[in-house]
Design a protein around this motif. Structure first.
Motif, PDB file in Angstrom:
ATOM      1  N   HIS A   1     -11.395 -35.320 -57.726  1.00  0.00           N
ATOM      2  CA  HIS A   1     -10.358 -35.545 -58.734  1.00  0.00           C
ATOM      3  C   HIS A   1     -10.716 -34.736 -59.973  1.00  0.00           C
ATOM      4  CE1 HIS A   1      -8.669 -38.694 -56.280  1.00  0.00           C
ATOM      5  NE2 HIS A   1      -9.894 -39.154 -56.106  1.00  0.00           N
ATOM      6  N   PRO A   2      -9.823 -34.620 -60.929  1.00  0.00           N
ATOM      7  CA  PRO A   2     -10.186 -33.897 -62.150  1.00  0.00           C
ATOM      8  C   PRO A   2     -11.513 -34.417 -62.715  1.00  0.00           C
ATOM      9  CG  PRO A   2      -7.842 -34.279 -62.139  1.00  0.00           C
ATOM     10  CD  PRO A   2      -8.411 -35.045 -60.959  1.00  0.00           C
ATOM     11  N   ASP A   3     -12.365 -33.473 -63.096  1.00  0.00           N
ATOM     12  CA  ASP A   3     -13.698 -33.818 -63.578  1.00  0.00           C
ATOM     13  C   ASP A   3     -13.778 -33.644 -65.094  1.00  0.00           C
ATOM     14  OD1 ASP A   3     -13.893 -31.048 -64.021  1.00  0.00           O
ATOM     15  OD2 ASP A   3     -15.241 -30.719 -62.329  1.00  0.00           O
ATOM     16  N   ASP A   4     -14.988 -33.667 -65.622  1.00  0.00           N
ATOM     17  CA  ASP A   4     -15.165 -33.554 -67.071  1.00  0.00           C
ATOM     18  C   ASP A   4     -14.743 -32.187 -67.602  1.00  0.00           C
ATOM     19  OD1 ASP A   4     -16.057 -36.180 -67.229  1.00  0.00           O
ATOM     20  OD2 ASP A   4     -18.129 -35.606 -66.847  1.00  0.00           O
ATOM     21  N   ILE A   5     -14.908 -31.146 -66.818  1.00  0.00           N
ATOM     22  CA  ILE A   5     -14.445 -29.812 -67.225  1.00  0.00           C
ATOM     23  C   ILE A   5     -12.921 -29.789 -67.270  1.00  0.00           C
ATOM     24  CG2 ILE A   5     -14.276 -27.399 -66.491  1.00  0.00           C
ATOM     25  CD1 ILE A   5     -17.164 -27.684 -65.426  1.00  0.00           C
ATOM     26  N   CYS A   6     -12.279 -30.386 -66.289  1.00  0.00           N
ATOM     27  CA  CYS A   6     -10.815 -30.389 -66.198  1.00  0.00           C
ATOM     28  C   CYS A   6     -10.143 -31.058 -67.401  1.00  0.00           C
ATOM     29  CB  CYS A   6     -10.364 -31.120 -64.942  1.00  0.00           C
ATOM     30  SG  CYS A   6     -10.847 -30.361 -63.385  1.00  0.00           S
ATOM     31  N   ALA A   7     -10.858 -31.936 -68.078  1.00  0.00           N
ATOM     32  CA  ALA A   7     -10.264 -32.687 -69.190  1.00  0.00           C
ATOM     33  C   ALA A   7      -9.646 -31.778 -70.250  1.00  0.00           C
ATOM     34  CB  ALA A   7     -11.304 -33.609 -69.812  1.00  0.00           C
ATOM     35  N   ALA A   8     -10.126 -30.543 -70.377  1.00  0.00           N
ATOM     36  CA  ALA A   8      -9.594 -29.613 -71.376  1.00  0.00           C
ATOM     37  C   ALA A   8      -8.689 -28.544 -70.763  1.00  0.00           C
ATOM     38  CB  ALA A   8     -10.746 -28.946 -72.124  1.00  0.00           C
ATOM     39  N   CYS A   9      -8.395 -28.656 -69.496  1.00  0.00           N
ATOM     40  CA  CYS A   9      -7.586 -27.634 -68.821  1.00  0.00           C
ATOM     41  C   CYS A   9      -6.098 -27.866 -69.068  1.00  0.00           C
ATOM     42  CB  CYS A   9      -7.872 -27.662 -67.321  1.00  0.00           C
ATOM     43  SG  CYS A   9      -6.972 -26.378 -66.416  1.00  0.00           S
ATOM     44  N   PRO A  10      -5.369 -26.819 -69.429  1.00  0.00           N
ATOM     45  CA  PRO A  10      -3.926 -26.975 -69.644  1.00  0.00           C
ATOM     46  C   PRO A  10      -3.156 -27.259 -68.355  1.00  0.00           C
ATOM     47  CG  PRO A  10      -4.561 -24.670 -69.880  1.00  0.00           C
ATOM     48  CD  PRO A  10      -5.831 -25.460 -69.723  1.00  0.00           C
ATOM     49  N   ASN A  11      -3.793 -27.111 -67.198  1.00  0.00           N
ATOM     50  CA  ASN A  11      -3.146 -27.408 -65.922  1.00  0.00           C
ATOM     51  C   ASN A  11      -3.315 -28.863 -65.485  1.00  0.00           C
ATOM     52  OD1 ASN A  11      -2.259 -24.713 -65.509  1.00  0.00           O
ATOM     53  ND2 ASN A  11      -4.324 -24.173 -64.847  1.00  0.00           N
ATOM     54  N   LEU A  12      -3.938 -29.671 -66.326  1.00  0.00           N
ATOM     55  CA  LEU A  12      -4.126 -31.080 -66.010  1.00  0.00           C
ATOM     56  C   LEU A  12      -2.809 -31.822 -66.266  1.00  0.00           C
ATOM     57  CD1 LEU A  12      -6.323 -33.084 -65.097  1.00  0.00           C
ATOM     58  CD2 LEU A  12      -6.745 -33.538 -67.524  1.00  0.00           C
ATOM     59  N   ALA A  13      -2.211 -32.335 -65.204  1.00  0.00           N
ATOM     60  CA  ALA A  13      -0.918 -33.024 -65.313  1.00  0.00           C
ATOM     61  C   ALA A  13      -1.097 -34.428 -65.899  1.00  0.00           C
ATOM     62  CB  ALA A  13      -0.249 -33.098 -63.948  1.00  0.00           C
ATOM     63  N   ASP A  14      -2.139 -35.103 -65.459  1.00  0.00           N
ATOM     64  CA  ASP A  14      -2.518 -36.426 -65.961  1.00  0.00           C
ATOM     65  C   ASP A  14      -4.000 -36.589 -65.618  1.00  0.00           C
ATOM     66  OD1 ASP A  14      -2.869 -37.860 -63.361  1.00  0.00           O
ATOM     67  OD2 ASP A  14      -0.699 -37.622 -63.194  1.00  0.00           O
ATOM     68  N   PRO A  15      -4.632 -37.667 -66.030  1.00  0.00           N
ATOM     69  CA  PRO A  15      -6.082 -37.781 -65.807  1.00  0.00           C
ATOM     70  C   PRO A  15      -6.528 -37.691 -64.338  1.00  0.00           C
ATOM     71  CG  PRO A  15      -5.389 -39.387 -67.431  1.00  0.00           C
ATOM     72  CD  PRO A  15      -4.135 -38.754 -66.888  1.00  0.00           C
ATOM     73  N   GLU A  16      -5.620 -37.889 -63.411  1.00  0.00           N
ATOM     74  CA  GLU A  16      -5.984 -37.870 -61.984  1.00  0.00           C
ATOM     75  C   GLU A  16      -5.412 -36.696 -61.200  1.00  0.00           C
ATOM     76  OE1 GLU A  16      -8.102 -39.932 -60.192  1.00  0.00           O
ATOM     77  OE2 GLU A  16      -8.672 -40.568 -62.211  1.00  0.00           O
ATOM     78  N   HIS A  17      -4.598 -35.832 -61.843  1.00  0.00           N
ATOM     79  CA  HIS A  17      -3.932 -34.771 -61.083  1.00  0.00           C
ATOM     80  C   HIS A  17      -3.848 -33.458 -61.845  1.00  0.00           C
ATOM     81  CE1 HIS A  17      -2.369 -38.580 -59.430  1.00  0.00           C
ATOM     82  NE2 HIS A  17      -2.542 -37.948 -58.296  1.00  0.00           N
ATOM     83  N   CYS A  18      -4.083 -32.386 -61.108  1.00  0.00           N
ATOM     84  CA  CYS A  18      -3.924 -31.022 -61.601  1.00  0.00           C
ATOM     85  C   CYS A  18      -2.558 -30.527 -61.123  1.00  0.00           C
ATOM     86  CB  CYS A  18      -5.041 -30.168 -60.993  1.00  0.00           C
ATOM     87  SG  CYS A  18      -4.896 -28.413 -61.306  1.00  0.00           S
ATOM     88  N   THR A  19      -1.938 -29.621 -61.857  1.00  0.00           N
ATOM     89  CA  THR A  19      -0.661 -29.068 -61.396  1.00  0.00           C
ATOM     90  C   THR A  19      -0.842 -28.263 -60.112  1.00  0.00           C
ATOM     91  OG1 THR A  19      -0.904 -27.138 -62.830  1.00  0.00           O
ATOM     92  CG2 THR A  19       0.363 -28.994 -63.711  1.00  0.00           C
ATOM     93  N   SER A  20      -2.068 -27.868 -59.822  1.00  0.00           N
ATOM     94  CA  SER A  20      -2.401 -27.149 -58.582  1.00  0.00           C
ATOM     95  C   SER A  20      -3.254 -28.023 -57.667  1.00  0.00           C
ATOM     96  CB  SER A  20      -3.171 -25.863 -58.914  1.00  0.00           C
ATOM     97  OG  SER A  20      -2.433 -25.035 -59.755  1.00  0.00           O
ATOM     98  N   ASP A  21      -2.974 -29.313 -57.659  1.00  0.00           N
ATOM     99  CA  ASP A  21      -3.819 -30.288 -56.976  1.00  0.00           C
ATOM    100  C   ASP A  21      -4.087 -29.955 -55.509  1.00  0.00           C
ATOM    101  OD1 ASP A  21      -5.274 -32.500 -57.859  1.00  0.00           O
ATOM    102  OD2 ASP A  21      -3.953 -33.888 -56.803  1.00  0.00           O
ATOM    103  N   ASP A  22      -3.056 -29.582 -54.753  1.00  0.00           N
ATOM    104  CA  ASP A  22      -3.260 -29.290 -53.333  1.00  0.00           C
ATOM    105  C   ASP A  22      -4.234 -28.138 -53.142  1.00  0.00           C
ATOM    106  OD1 ASP A  22      -1.547 -31.332 -52.636  1.00  0.00           O
ATOM    107  OD2 ASP A  22       0.180 -30.013 -52.328  1.00  0.00           O
ATOM    108  N   LYS A  23      -4.067 -27.103 -53.957  1.00  0.00           N
ATOM    109  CA  LYS A  23      -4.918 -25.912 -53.852  1.00  0.00           C
ATOM    110  C   LYS A  23      -6.370 -26.225 -54.214  1.00  0.00           C
ATOM    111  CE  LYS A  23      -5.178 -21.581 -56.282  1.00  0.00           C
ATOM    112  NZ  LYS A  23      -4.440 -20.559 -57.002  1.00  0.00           N
ATOM    113  N   VAL A  24      -6.602 -26.855 -55.360  1.00  0.00           N
ATOM    114  CA  VAL A  24      -7.981 -27.103 -55.790  1.00  0.00           C
ATOM    115  C   VAL A  24      -8.660 -28.176 -54.939  1.00  0.00           C
ATOM    116  CG1 VAL A  24      -7.691 -26.200 -58.126  1.00  0.00           C
ATOM    117  CG2 VAL A  24      -7.307 -28.616 -57.709  1.00  0.00           C
TER     118      VAL A  24
END
Length: 140
Positions: free
Chosen positions: A56-79
């Motif tokens: 799931h999104p980790d501590d690095i992801c917290a600052a990513c503009p692709n983070l849709a919400d705390p549990e999902h990336c906009t590229s979730d399937d790919k990552v």
């Protein structure tokens, strides 16, 4: 790969084991670069730095503009596919805590050009980052 039963210093997506090796101060935006730089410096320099593996999104992801919400990336399937491939190839378990530097050595020792391409070949950073040269140089 041996796990570390002590508390983790951060949560880390498995594919970020590769990204952190190729990282050279570039990223999505200034906020992301600042956070990524802080974590990468700590991981590289602090002996005994521990990471807990998560898909799931980790501590690095917290600052990513692709983070849709705390549990999902906009590229979730790919990552998530990147994460699962790293976990499968190197026998990592979600929720387990590992010493970051030991884990990097293990992954690098067992990495091949074919494995790296199978994990990262569709990543937009792959052709422009230092991931390939740094990771593959470590296992020669």
């Amino acid at each position: 790969m041996d796990r570390d039963d002590r508390k983790a210093d951060m949560r880390l997506r498995p594919h970020h084991l590769l990204c952190t090796q190729g990282y050279e101060g570039k990223g999505y935006d200034a906020n992301f670069v600042k956070r990524m730089t802080e974590y990468v410096m700590r991981m590289r320099e602090e002996a005994g730095f521990r990471v807990q593996i998560t898909i799931h999104p980790d501590d690095i992801c917290a600052a990513c503009p692709n983070l849709a919400d705390p549990e999902h990336c906009t590229s979730d399937d790919k990552v998530t596919a990147f994460d699962r491939k790293v976990m499968d190839l190197f026998g990592l378990k979600e929720g387990e805590v590992y010493n970051y530097q030991d884990l990097i050595r293990f992954v690098d020792e067992h990495m091949t050009e074919e494995r790296l391409a199978s994990i990262c070949g569709t990543c937009s950073w792959y052709p422009v980052s230092l991931c390939r040269s740094r990771i593959l140089a470590n296992n020669r």
